[in-house]
Design an enzyme around this catalytic site. Structure first.
Site, PDB file in Angstrom:
ATOM      1  N   LYS A 159       6.774   4.443   9.372  1.00 36.62           N
ATOM      2  CA  LYS A 159       6.666   3.150   8.705  1.00 36.62           C
ATOM      3  C   LYS A 159       5.201   2.845   8.445  1.00 36.62           C
ATOM      4  CE  LYS A 159      11.086   1.805   9.182  1.00 36.62           C
ATOM      5  NZ  LYS A 159      11.533   1.876  10.569  1.00 36.62           N
ATOM      6  N   LYS A 160       5.018   1.779   7.716  1.00 40.05           N
ATOM      7  CA  LYS A 160       3.644   1.417   7.397  1.00 40.05           C
ATOM      8  C   LYS A 160       2.849   1.063   8.653  1.00 40.05           C
ATOM      9  CE  LYS A 160       4.509   0.280   2.661  1.00 40.05           C
ATOM     10  NZ  LYS A 160       4.731  -0.730   1.633  1.00 40.05           N
ATOM     11  N   ARG A 161       3.464   0.235   9.453  1.00 41.28           N
ATOM     12  CA  ARG A 161       2.762  -0.120  10.687  1.00 41.28           C
ATOM     13  C   ARG A 161       3.186   0.824  11.794  1.00 41.28           C
ATOM     14  NH1 ARG A 161      -0.350  -2.862  13.253  1.00 41.28           N
ATOM     15  NH2 ARG A 161      -1.015  -4.297  11.657  1.00 41.28           N
ATOM     16  N   GLY A 208       0.831  -1.193   0.000  1.00 46.74           N
ATOM     17  CA  GLY A 208       0.000   0.000   0.000  1.00 46.74           C
ATOM     18  C   GLY A 208       0.868   1.247   0.000  1.00 46.74           C
ATOM     19  N   THR A 261      -1.582   5.611   8.495  1.00 41.35           N
ATOM     20  CA  THR A 261      -0.502   5.829   7.543  1.00 41.35           C
ATOM     21  C   THR A 261      -0.906   5.530   6.103  1.00 41.35           C
ATOM     22  OG1 THR A 261       0.338   3.615   7.936  1.00 41.35           O
ATOM     23  CG2 THR A 261       1.304   5.363   9.238  1.00 41.35           C
TER      24      THR A 261
END
Length: 511
Positions: free
Chosen positions: A265-267, A16, A274
């Site tokens: 970061k993504k997580r 994503g 995010t």
RNA sequence: GGUCCCUUCGUCUAGCGGUUAGGACAUCGCCCUUUCACGGCGGUAACACGGGUUCGAGUCCCGUAGGGAUCACCA
């Protein structure tokens, strides 16, 4: 006289699109539109092992939701198609080979194991940064160390090989960054980067330089994580004889985690979002909530993101995307990383909700309601709720979460409020007022309000004493819009019922 | 660890040699108000440190410290 501005957003479809990428896309877009240029979407999918199904579509859809559109790209075509690097595979090899011919690159046959051994060896020898470079290349298996006919034979036998750039031993590489100024790097700090991988695909370094050249890109605006490899790209432009038309570089400061500890970061924990749209990662099976689904308006996300690293130099904070295009400039982009501030996005969102037309909000609110199985209310009714709640919500779902009493009955009351309000005296007042309300023929906020005020005046009781009681009976909570307005909207029947129910409940011994 | 980049209120930032160091979010207080918001007014709060240069430094230079990025046949 000046070349037409052409910039690109070049994500790799490995997952994503996260918020940092969105900002990079946004700045590219703003820059292109500001100067009447073209904005190109190029998909950098040269790593076939990292391909993620649906990622490209997700990227396009996310940016479309935000109002960021492309002039050329995989989805809209254009004069430089294809825009997907995997589909351009056969055009990169010739450039890599031309570098070999000119003595700027070479074939290398080292296996991953041999490379690993080399690094281990260097590490053991306390070399700070083990790399395949002007020194180590001499002890590796490549076309510089192997006899010409053996090289030929190996290639003819189909032995896997890569093409590496022959980075000079001692050379100063200067690079002008539009945001940071001159950056000088010594060539011995750069290793002999792989240009063409053994599967025939180019690496990022070769592909991005070749494509930027072929697509006539004038400005490369990308994240700061690319700064260390930018000198290498300069070298490539030089060896390919393209230095004259080399794009200008602008490396954007990173978006940092809220605690300032590293880049976003993504997580991310702490409930910060995010992703622009909700994203299900097919590899890890993880789900990420997106800004859209969380009830944010694209305009708010854009405005917030634009200000993460850029500012107009004035006191104006609220910018439409058109305003941003007009005011944007590379010169006003900061140098230092910006921490992500979850509170500020919320603020932008509440500002945008407040100033957005109710009719535009309506479909979004209806959608949020139907997701919670709240149905059967007319557009007119919901519109009135929106009008009443608009300046009290932060996100779209708040039109339900902070306003459930518009849609459904309840039997829980705010405990603290009840302790304070449900006393004999207040109950008495409302037992007296109830018949008057029942008798009303006209049921609107003004009339209801007048009845209550008249009662308060005649009985010499403060309005501030009895109205909160009414609020609790009508809504169950201690805050919200004007009570008479709420009553007018939910109607006489429900209003009376709720008052009767509360009075009954509160006068029962078990209360 | 090597290299590169960065460093003004808690956060985002303005400042481009002389400012009472400004704005926004957050926070606190007051006003408005039946409440909560909105709105208005006000408060707390910052130039990482040390050397220079200069009549004068948040602004220029050099160190130190801290943070970040990067060091793959990933982008």
């Amino acid at each position: 006289m000046n070349k037409k501005v052409r910039v690109r957003f070049a994500p790799s479809p490995t997952g994503g699109l996260h918020i940092g990428g969105v900002r990079t896309a946004l700045y590219n877009y703003l820059f292109a539109k500001k100067y009447g240029g073209d904005f190109i979407l190029r998909i950098e999918d040269t790593d076939q092992t990292r391909f993620v199904e649906g990622a490209e579509e997700y990227i396009i859809e996310s940016l479309a939701w935000l109002g960021i559109t492309f002039d050329e790209g995989t989805h809209v075509g254009g004069p430089h198609a294809p825009y997907r690097q995997s589909e351009r595979k056969n055009i990169y090899r010739q450039y890599a080979e031309s570098l070999i011919e000119k003595g700027y690159a070479y074939y290398a046959f080292d296996t991953p194991e041999e490379l690993e051994q080399m690094r281990e060896r260097l590490k053991a020898a306390k070399v700070a940064s083990p790399q395949y470079n002007s020194i180590t290349r001499n002890s590796m298996k490549n076309s510089l160390t192997l006899p010409a006919d053996e090289v030929k034979a190996r290639i003819a036998n189909g032995e896997p090989y890569v093409i590496r750039l022959k980075v000079p031993r001692k050379e100063e590489i200067r690079l002008y960054d539009e945001i940071r100024g001159w950056v000088v790097v010594q060539s011995h700090q750069i290793d002999d980067k792989v240009l063409l991988k053994s599967d025939g695909m180019p690496t990022y370094h070769l592909a991005n330089v070749v494509d930027d050249y072929l697509m006539k890109i004038t400005h490369v605006i990308r994240g700061e994580e690319w700064l260390p490899s930018a000198p290498l790209h300069v070298l490539l432009y030089r060896y390919l004889d393209w230095e004259e038309v080399m794009p200008k570089f602008a490396h954007l400061p990173l978006i940092l985690r809220p605690d300032g500890n590293g880049k976003l970061k993504k997580r991310e924990s702490g409930g910060i979002l995010t992703f622009p749209l909700s994203w299900h990662d097919p590899i890890t099976n993880e789900d990420y909530l997106g800004y859209r689904e969380a009830g944010f308006l694209p305009e708010a996300v854009i405005n917030f993101l634009a200000f993460l690293g850029w500012n107009p130099g004035t006191d104006q904070e609220i910018f439409s995307i058109q305003d941003l295009i007009q005011s944007f400039s590379l010169e006003r982009i900061g140098k230092s990383g910006a921490r992500f501030d979850a509170e500020k996005v919320k603020w932008f969102n509440s500002v945008y909700i407040r100033s957005t037309d109710t009719q535009k909000l309506l479909p979004l609110v209806k959608n949020a309601l139907s997701q919670r199985n709240v149905t059967g209310f007319s557009d007119e009714y919901i519109s009135r709720v929106i009008d009443l709640m608009k300046d009290r919500v932060v996100t779209i779902p708040d039109f339900y979460g902070l306003a459930t009493y518009f849609y459904q009955e309840f039997d829980q009351y705010d405990e603290a409020m009840k302790q304070k309000q449900a006393n004999a005296e207040n109950i008495q007042h409302w037992q007296a007022l109830l018949p008057q309300l029942k008798n009303l023929n006209i049921w609107d906020a003004t009339t209801i309000d007048r009845i209550i005020h008249d009662y308060a005046e005649i009985n010499k009781v403060k309005i501030g004493k009895i109205l909160p009681t009414l609020r609790l009976m009508i809504t169950g909570v201690s805050f919200g819009p004007s009570v008479p307005e709420i009553m007018a909207l939910i109607g006489k029947e429900k209003s009376i019922q709720r008052i009767e129910k509360a009075l009954l409940l509160w006068t029962q011994p078990t209360g």
